[in-house]
Scaffold this active site. Sequence first.
Site, PDB file in Angstrom:
ATOM      1  N   TYR A  38       0.830  -1.207   0.000  1.00 18.91           N
ATOM      2  CA  TYR A  38       0.000   0.000   0.000  1.00 18.91           C
ATOM      3  C   TYR A  38       0.860   1.250   0.000  1.00 18.91           C
ATOM      4  O   TYR A  38       2.074   1.189   0.204  1.00 18.91           O
ATOM      5  CB  TYR A  38      -0.965  -0.005   1.187  1.00 18.91           C
ATOM      6  CG  TYR A  38      -0.329   0.271   2.540  1.00 18.91           C
ATOM      7  CD1 TYR A  38       0.492  -0.673   3.142  1.00 18.91           C
ATOM      8  CD2 TYR A  38      -0.557   1.473   3.205  1.00 18.91           C
ATOM      9  CE1 TYR A  38       1.069  -0.422   4.378  1.00 18.91           C
ATOM     10  CE2 TYR A  38       0.017   1.726   4.446  1.00 18.91           C
ATOM     11  CZ  TYR A  38       0.834   0.776   5.031  1.00 18.91           C
ATOM     12  OH  TYR A  38       1.415   1.030   6.243  1.00 18.91           O
ATOM     13  N   HIS A 115      -0.205 -21.093  -0.184  1.00 15.45           N
ATOM     14  CA  HIS A 115       0.857 -20.115   0.039  1.00 15.45           C
ATOM     15  C   HIS A 115       1.605 -19.758  -1.241  1.00 15.45           C
ATOM     16  O   HIS A 115       2.010 -18.623  -1.432  1.00 15.45           O
ATOM     17  CB  HIS A 115       1.862 -20.639   1.075  1.00 15.45           C
ATOM     18  CG  HIS A 115       1.356 -20.590   2.478  1.00 15.45           C
ATOM     19  ND1 HIS A 115       0.261 -21.287   2.900  1.00 15.45           N
ATOM     20  CD2 HIS A 115       1.801 -19.911   3.567  1.00 15.45           C
ATOM     21  CE1 HIS A 115       0.043 -21.054   4.177  1.00 15.45           C
ATOM     22  NE2 HIS A 115       0.971 -20.215   4.617  1.00 15.45           N
ATOM     23  N   LYS A 160       6.466  -1.801   2.041  1.00 20.61           N
ATOM     24  CA  LYS A 160       5.255  -1.214   2.623  1.00 20.61           C
ATOM     25  C   LYS A 160       4.118  -2.211   2.418  1.00 20.61           C
ATOM     26  O   LYS A 160       3.253  -2.061   1.548  1.00 20.61           O
ATOM     27  CB  LYS A 160       4.959   0.160   2.005  1.00 20.61           C
ATOM     28  CG  LYS A 160       4.054   1.003   2.908  1.00 20.61           C
ATOM     29  CD  LYS A 160       4.105   2.458   2.550  1.00 20.61           C
ATOM     30  CE  LYS A 160       3.019   3.265   3.243  1.00 20.61           C
ATOM     31  NZ  LYS A 160       3.133   3.397   4.689  1.00 20.61           N
TER      32      LYS A 160
HETATM   33  C1  LIG Z   1       6.531   1.582   9.731  1.00 22.01           C
HETATM   34  C2  LIG Z   1       6.503   2.934   9.107  1.00 22.01           C
HETATM   35  N1  LIG Z   1       7.652   3.631   9.051  1.00 22.01           N
HETATM   36  C3  LIG Z   1       7.691   4.863   8.506  1.00 22.01           C
HETATM   37  C4  LIG Z   1       6.554   5.468   7.982  1.00 22.01           C
HETATM   38  C5  LIG Z   1       6.633   6.845   7.390  1.00 22.01           C
HETATM   39  O1  LIG Z   1       6.521   6.816   5.987  1.00 22.01           O
HETATM   40  P1  LIG Z   1       5.973   8.081   5.187  1.00 22.01           P
HETATM   41  O2  LIG Z   1       6.821   9.271   5.614  1.00 22.01           O
HETATM   42  O3  LIG Z   1       6.175   7.739   3.766  1.00 22.01           O
HETATM   43  O4  LIG Z   1       4.538   8.261   5.560  1.00 22.01           O
HETATM   44  C6  LIG Z   1       5.340   4.769   8.002  1.00 22.01           C
HETATM   45  C7  LIG Z   1       4.127   5.373   7.453  1.00 22.01           C
HETATM   46  O5  LIG Z   1       3.068   4.850   7.487  1.00 22.01           O
HETATM   47  C8  LIG Z   1       5.322   3.469   8.577  1.00 22.01           C
HETATM   48  O6  LIG Z   1       4.179   2.751   8.628  1.00 22.01           O
END
Ligand SMILES: Cc1ncc(COP(=O)(O)O)c(C=O)c1O
Length: 294
Positions: A38, A115, A160
């Site tokens: 995402y 899986h 992500k």
């Molecule tokens: C685990 C994690 N680290 C860092 C970030 C910061 O990322 P960004 O600055 O792109 O929102 C997020 C944002 O959701 C996150 O979930």
Amino acid sequence: MSNDIPALPCYLNGEFSNVRDAKVSVLDRGFIFGDGVYEVVPAYEGRPFRFEEHMARLDRSLAELRIANPMDRAGWRELVDQLIAAYAKYAGKKPEETNQLVYLQVSRGVAMRDHVMPPDIAPTVFAMVNRLYIYTPEERSRGVDCYTADDFRWKKAHIKSISLVAAVLARQVSADQGGNETIMFRDGWLSEAAASNVWVVKDGMVLGPPKDNLVLEGIRYGLLEELCGRAGVPFELRRVAREEVLGADEILLTSATKEILPCTRLDGRPVGNGRAGPIYEKLFAGYQQAKRSS
Ligand SMILES: Cc1ncc(COP(=O)(O)O)c(C=O)c1O
């Protein structure tokens, strides 16, 4: 479904509807395995912020999961613009009168549960939009309370991924204590917070963990480095020990929703003088400038 879910605009596999009505298959691998990725793109006054950087990270996350990007840049941009317009209509405003958060998700798609990655299935594309809460100046200078925890997440935190149960458990550590974020350490070294990156200010310098597989490279990683450069604040990425975090002059959190936010209490003790500090003020001013010129 909870009754308090508003009918916010969304998009699912080519159709626009709202989050109350849109439905995915129970066999969607996003639902069954958390098999997807995402992005969360902020849009200030109707304009997506750092869109290219979000798209580049989406490409990296999809490549890690071996999912082909189902849309090109122009397609994503059109979708984001359509959702921004849809939210403005929903809110009875012009797009330029709104600040929004656009959520984009791609899961591997629908298949019988196994899986092993099924070849040749169409990814599920989902997107939704909501208002972006802008913290008040008072909330910003007060800062937020954070708590520390061991980083018990997996070793692919740079993706992500929508498999967020470890982040949910991590965030709940601070929520249970009335805090706003959980700052995590792996083997005594700072990684990040449950849903934000973490920065330490010491003797006028900003320190952050290296970009590796143990942290998500937030879009504000590059941005913070730029802002430090413009403000003449030394910036370094290197391993940061737990003791350095506990002894910091200031601690900063960054994310799409928090922008840059000071953590002013850690595990119940004040950070520095317990208020937003001078480096935060400088960098936040730069952030405001970057938003205006985007
Ligand atoms: C685990 C994690 N680290 C860092 C970030 C910061 O990322 P960004 O600055 O792109 O929102 C997020 C944002 O959701 C996150 O979930």
